[in-house]
Write an enzyme that holds these catalytic residues in place. Structure first.
Site, short mmCIF file in Angstrom:
data_model
loop_
_atom_site.label_atom_id
_atom_site.label_comp_id
_atom_site.label_asym_id
_atom_site.label_seq_id
_atom_site.Cartn_x
_atom_site.Cartn_y
_atom_site.Cartn_z
N ASP A 1 -44.25 22.50 7.43
CA ASP A 1 -43.23 23.61 7.88
C ASP A 1 -42.95 23.22 9.10
OD1 ASP A 1 -41.67 25.63 8.27
OD2 ASP A 1 -43.14 27.20 7.70
N TRP B 1 -46.84 32.38 9.74
CA TRP B 1 -45.98 31.67 8.83
C TRP B 1 -47.06 30.85 7.93
CZ3 TRP B 1 -42.15 34.16 8.52
CH2 TRP B 1 -41.49 34.72 9.65
N LYS C 1 -32.53 27.66 13.20
CA LYS C 1 -33.14 27.75 14.78
C LYS C 1 -32.42 26.42 15.39
CE LYS C 1 -37.46 29.99 13.00
NZ LYS C 1 -37.21 30.96 13.79
#
Length: 358
Positions: free
Chosen positions: A167, A100, A191
């Site tokens: 993030d 990511w 999530k």
């Protein structure tokens, strides 16, 4: 009967949240319509929208220096929006700890931003959080707090004079955070805090100011979202409603400190099985950097057993345990809504499986 869902995301939702959504899906609080059918400009949805923001701020205890913004496009769109809005023409620094951060770096480079990777753990398959220091004068400093695929997590965030961007997609709303050094915390909510289709950001107001005079399309501009309370266009109304229910659920659990206590117990249980398996299981992440959210491991005794493990786990009512295609192996995502009892059942299955195939 519902299975035990250890998927990495979209992931398990609390039973209470699903039941409340189900009860109100067809006839929202007896009003004769679904929350998915009404205007985002109307009073009913605005109550849901702003209440969700207020509860999110309450959970993290952020002050009025920050605004909450809602986006579509997931966290991945932020990989481009962040350099568009926050780059000042200097250098933007990144700690590369997984796929990511690699994607965020790539998007910044596509936009022609001057990027600098201050540290990377790629050579060891991202099995740890490297030591590093950000510059004091970077336009921003960027990390990913929890690395879903590799099972690593920052135990503490780096201190820097440069604006810190985090993030937090896969450990969002999983523990209290000290915001004193954070310029922006963002993530997709699918999530730990809702369903896919919505990203949320806590962004300091001085960061929003950076975007105001930039030549950026309206739908990609932070100041536009801020000025319109994230209602510039039709938002992901149902996803925001589900986020609202998740925020209520988290508060009803006792807040983020209580959730974190449970998350620690769950992770300790699985790591104990791995560490005491006499080499049958092997965790991917270094012990000091292990994630409380994603437990990634291999069957070191015989990797051919991994597909059998996944199959037999499914036969025992446990899904989502196949590791990511990049890393392989097995991964148990034990987010907020996964109860200790479910993790205990997984740990018992792991013990049984190791005895069966040793």
């Amino acid at each position: 009967m519902r299975v035990m869902n250890f998927s990495a995301g979209p992931s398990n939702l609390p039973d209470e949240v699903l039941k409340e959504a189900q009860e109100n899906l067809f006839n929202y609080h007896g009003k004769g319509f679904s929350i998915m059918e009404i205007s985002h400009r109307g009073k009913i949805f605005e109550e849901v929208h702003f209440e969700a923001m207020q509860m999110a701020k309450k959970l993290y205890e952020v002050n009025d220096d920050y605004e909450i913004l809602f986006f579509q496009g997931g966290a991945s769109l932020q990989f481009a929006m962040i350099p568009m809005n926050l780059n000042l023409g200097g250098v933007c620094e990144f700690a590369n700890t997984g796929i990511w951060t690699k994607k965020a770096i790539k998007e910044a480079q596509i936009l022609g931003v001057n990027t600098k990777i201050v540290a990377s753990s790629e050579e060891s398959l991202f099995d740890h959080i490297p030591d590093f220091t950000f510059s004091d004068d970077a336009d921003y400093a960027y990390i990913c707090s929890n690395n879903t695929i590799y099972g690593t997590q920052y135990k503490k965030y780096p201190k820097t004079k440069s604006p810190l961007i985090i993030d937090a997609s896969s450990d969002f709303f999983s523990k209290k955070i000290d915001f004193s050094n954070i310029a922006m915390l963002f993530g997709g909510v699918q999530k730990n805090a809702g369903i896919s289709g919505l990203a949320c950001a806590f962004i300091r107001k001085d960061m929003i100011e950076r975007s105001k005079n930039k030549n950026i399309p309206s739908m990609l501009k932070y100041s536009v979202y801020s000025e319109n309370d994230s209602l510039f266009n039709t938002p992901a109304t149902f996803a925001i409603y589900m986020f609202n229910l998740e925020m209520k659920w988290l508060l009803n659990q006792g807040g983020l400190d209580k959730i974190n206590e449970q998350n620690i117990k769950k992770a300790q249980l699985l790591y104990k099985i791995i560490d005491e398996s006499n080499g049958f299981y092997k965790g991917h992440a270094k012990k000091e950097d292990r994630s409380l959210m994603n437990v990634s491991f291999n069957i070191a005794h015989d990797k051919n057993l991994e597909s059998i493990f996944v199959k037999e786990a499914e036969e025992n009512g446990m899904i989502g345990l196949k590791g990511h295609k990049i890393l392989g192996g097995i991964r148990a995502s034990i987010y907020n809504s996964i109860s200790f009892e479910k993790v205990k059942k997984l740990s018992e299955f792991m013990e049984y499986f190791a005895k069966k195939y040793v």
